[in-house]
Design an enzyme around this catalytic site. Structure first.
Site, PDB file in Angstrom:
ATOM      1  N   SER A 168      -9.842  16.162  -5.785  1.00  0.00           N
ATOM      2  CA  SER A 168     -10.661  15.304  -4.946  1.00  0.00           C
ATOM      3  C   SER A 168      -9.800  14.164  -4.365  1.00  0.00           C
ATOM      4  CB  SER A 168     -11.834  14.768  -5.772  1.00  0.00           C
ATOM      5  OG  SER A 168     -12.824  14.267  -4.950  1.00  0.00           O
ATOM      6  N   ASP A 330     -17.874  24.659  -3.715  1.00  0.00           N
ATOM      7  CA  ASP A 330     -17.652  23.246  -3.375  1.00  0.00           C
ATOM      8  C   ASP A 330     -17.976  23.033  -1.899  1.00  0.00           C
ATOM      9  OD1 ASP A 330     -16.693  20.694  -2.879  1.00  0.00           O
ATOM     10  OD2 ASP A 330     -14.758  21.005  -3.855  1.00  0.00           O
ATOM     11  N   HIS A 363     -18.414  20.770  -6.244  1.00  0.00           N
ATOM     12  CA  HIS A 363     -17.186  19.972  -6.278  1.00  0.00           C
ATOM     13  C   HIS A 363     -16.780  19.613  -7.706  1.00  0.00           C
ATOM     14  CE1 HIS A 363     -14.064  17.414  -4.817  1.00  0.00           C
ATOM     15  NE2 HIS A 363     -14.607  16.314  -5.288  1.00  0.00           N
TER      16      HIS A 363
END
Lengths: 399, 202
Positions: A168, A330, A363
């Site tokens: 991320s 995701d 995610h």
């Protein structure tokens, strides 16, 4: 004769947990007049960075791995602190005998610049005013965050990291390392990340920021010592959590189930999913500074390593071995964004491996789908460490 | 999609042929590289700069264990990112008959490489012909080991079909090796050959 200014650095060990060999330490540098010059041109100093290390650095200093955290992470990536008993945010991945084996590797994780978990950020005391920086804290970038990490790596006397790994926003830092300090890393693993935010990603962050800013307790960021904008921060976190999960993972985790002993048709948290979001929001408030949330999400939105460059030129000449990982469910950082990183690597002829892992965690998969992800990372690190005959003679790196 | 298995001695001639065709220290892209056996061999023997493309998760892990660089991608779309002549060689060994759009993939392979190597099972090998004519069933043979309902093979063609196709598309066949029972077949290759291997350029 010019007077040499001595660069002062301070190192403090906050706590040592012998059982796990976990050390929480602080490193302070950039004392005036040698402040760090930020990408914005502004100066900041002194800067304190809180970090933890796991495992032992070998004699040759070739087994060091830097792990970079995401928006809400901190320096505590692995093991349990005795006083808190909270497992590190990537504890499933990092530890003795685990996928990133700390019997073998020396793992470093630091709280980012602008954070609120021991590193210098908006909640820190401004030495000039003796008050919290609050919104006088300069705007920071992912580049600044990485520059500070580089100072830490210098401080630890490590010339070349075996790898830098993160998901991320941690993945953005990995990409930044690839372009800013390619000669300092032997490999890099950007996970579930992007070279730049799309309007949709910026939009989600802006809603989170506005939730904080429109909380009457925010008071232009000057809430320290009084009530914090807890409702705003909790709301920002709730929105965040929706984007971290997938439709499927929510169906599996909550379905349409109700919380027990609750009267229906009241505007409380009746559905389990509502209860979960409230819980996540409320627990986040206890450990996170709202101003840090504003500064860090801005840094993410401004991050853009493409920056008008041709895709093929971004990683040109990079000798680092790359492993790109994405997760199929995701939708916040969808696989296509990782595939664009892969394309940039392809065009620059960088040695790259790409895995698109099946998972329905959304995610969050980079924190939760550890088995698949861990295996891949483990084998990849092994091959980087052994630096064996697979290296092409044209690009072989001399140690 | 599975690549070549060198542990299986029956494939040795296939491997040797590909090794012979590929020059040392060249760049190679293996489409559907499987566990990466062929690429590992090429690195060892020819010190090539190797890249694989593979769709199967487990196969990718095995490639990573070998230290190979591999992309988890679909062969049908994976080449569009590359500019022309990015590689000295592109290999489509035992995967060509499994792609959705073989004409497009071959065209793309030829575009991004100087030379393309294609290997596939000959659908009209003698044993197949006999099984079809007298058994009345879709043949299951050594080189075509799958039953009709769970075969990864999407296209069935013979060595003659492929040669004719190359002619119509102006693809130059630089070398041909036809193999049966791990030996090169020299007479009536379209009847006695189990596997066709071609070195192509355009």
């Amino acid at each position: 004769m010019q007077k040499k200014s001595i660069r002062r650095q301070i190192e403090i060990t906050i706590s040592i947990h012998q059982s796990h060999n976990i050390k929480t330490k602080q490193f302070t540098f950039a004392f005036p007049p040698n402040e760090l010059i930020l990408e914005s041109g502004k100066k900041l100093g002194p800067i304190t960075i809180t970090y933890e290390t796991y495992g032992k650095l070998n004699k040759e200093k070739t087994n060091a791995i830097l792990v970079t955290h995401a928006l809400s992470g901190d320096a505590h990536a692995s093991g349990n602190h005795e006083e808190e008993d909270i497992a590190g945010w990537w504890d499933k991945l990092i530890g003795p005998g685990k996928f990133i084996d700390t019997n073998k590797y020396f793992v470093i994780c630091s709280n980012i610049l602008g954070g609120c978990r021991g590193s210098t950020g908006p909640a820190s005391i401004n030495p000039n005013t003796k008050k919290e920086y609050a919104t006088n804290f300069p705007l920071i970038s992912i580049g600044d965050i990485v520059n500070v990490q580089k100072e830490l790596v210098d401080h630890l006397n490590i010339d070349k990291l075996l790898s830098v790994i993160g998901g991320s926003m941690g993945g953005m830092q990995v990409l930044q390392w690839m372009v800013a300090y390619p000669e300092r890393i032997k490999s890099a693993i950007p996970i579930a990340t992007t070279m730049k935010h799309t309007p949709q990603q910026i939009a989600f962050n802006e809603v989170g920021r506005q939730a904080i800013i429109s909380d009457p307790n925010w008071k232009n960021g000057r809430y320290y010592g009084s009530k914090i904008p807890a409702k705003g921060l909790a709301l920002a976190r709730m929105i965040g959590h929706i984007t971290y999960m997938s439709d499927d993972s929510m169906k599996i985790k909550f379905g349409r189930r109700f919380k027990l002993n609750k009267e229906k048709y009241k505007f409380g948290a009746e559905f389990e999913v509502e209860g979960y979001l409230h819980y996540r929001g409320d627990s986040f408030v206890k450990r996170f500074d709202p101003n840090s949330y504003l500064y860090i999400t801005k840094a993410m939105d401004y991050f853009n390593i493409e920056n008008g460059k041709r895709l093929g030129s971004i990683f040109k000449g990079l000798k680092t071995k790359i492993l790109v990982i994405s997760f199929k469910s995701d939708w916040l950082y969808p696989s296509q964004q990782s595939q664009k990183i892969v394309k940039a690597c392809k065009l620059a002829r960088v040695k790259t491996t790409y895995c698109d892992i099946s998972s329905n965690y959304g995610h969050d998969a980079f924190l939760l789908e550890v088995k698949e992800e861990g295996q891949i990372i483990k084998h990849f690190l092994n091959s980087v460490l052994s630096n064996d005959w697979k290296e092409s003679p044209l690009t072989i790196q001399k140690i | 999609m599975e690549g070549i298995t060198i542990n299986n001695p029956e494939n040795l001639i296939e491997c040797k042929t590909i090794l012979d065709w590929i020059s040392a220290e060249s760049s190679v892209l293996d489409l559907g590289c499987g566990d990466g056996e062929l690429l590992s061999l090429l690195i060892k023997k020819k010190r090539v700069q190797a890249q694989g493309i593979e769709i199967n998760q487990q196969a990718i892990q095995n490639c990573i264990i070998k230290g190979l660089n591999v992309f988890q991608e679909d062969i049908d779309s994976g080449l569009s990112d590359y500019p022309e002549k990015s590689f000295d060689y592109v290999i489509l060994n035992q995967t060509f008959q499994q792609v959705k759009k073989p004409a497009f993939v071959l065209e793309e392979a030829l575009r991004v490489s100087s030379k393309t190597i294609v290997g596939f099972p000959n659908f009209l090998h003698l044993s197949s012909r006999l099984k079809m004519c007298f058994g009345g069933k879709v043949p299951v043979t050594k080189s075509l080991p799958y039953k009709w309902f769970d075969t990864p093979n999407l296209h069935f063609f013979s060595i003659a079909d492929f040669i004719e196709y190359c002619k119509t598309k102006g693809i130059k066949i630089e070398e041909t090796v036809v193999i049966s029972k791990n030996k090169k077949v020299r007479v009536f290759p379209n009847i006695f050959g189990e596997i066709g291997l071609f070195l192509l350029s355009k």
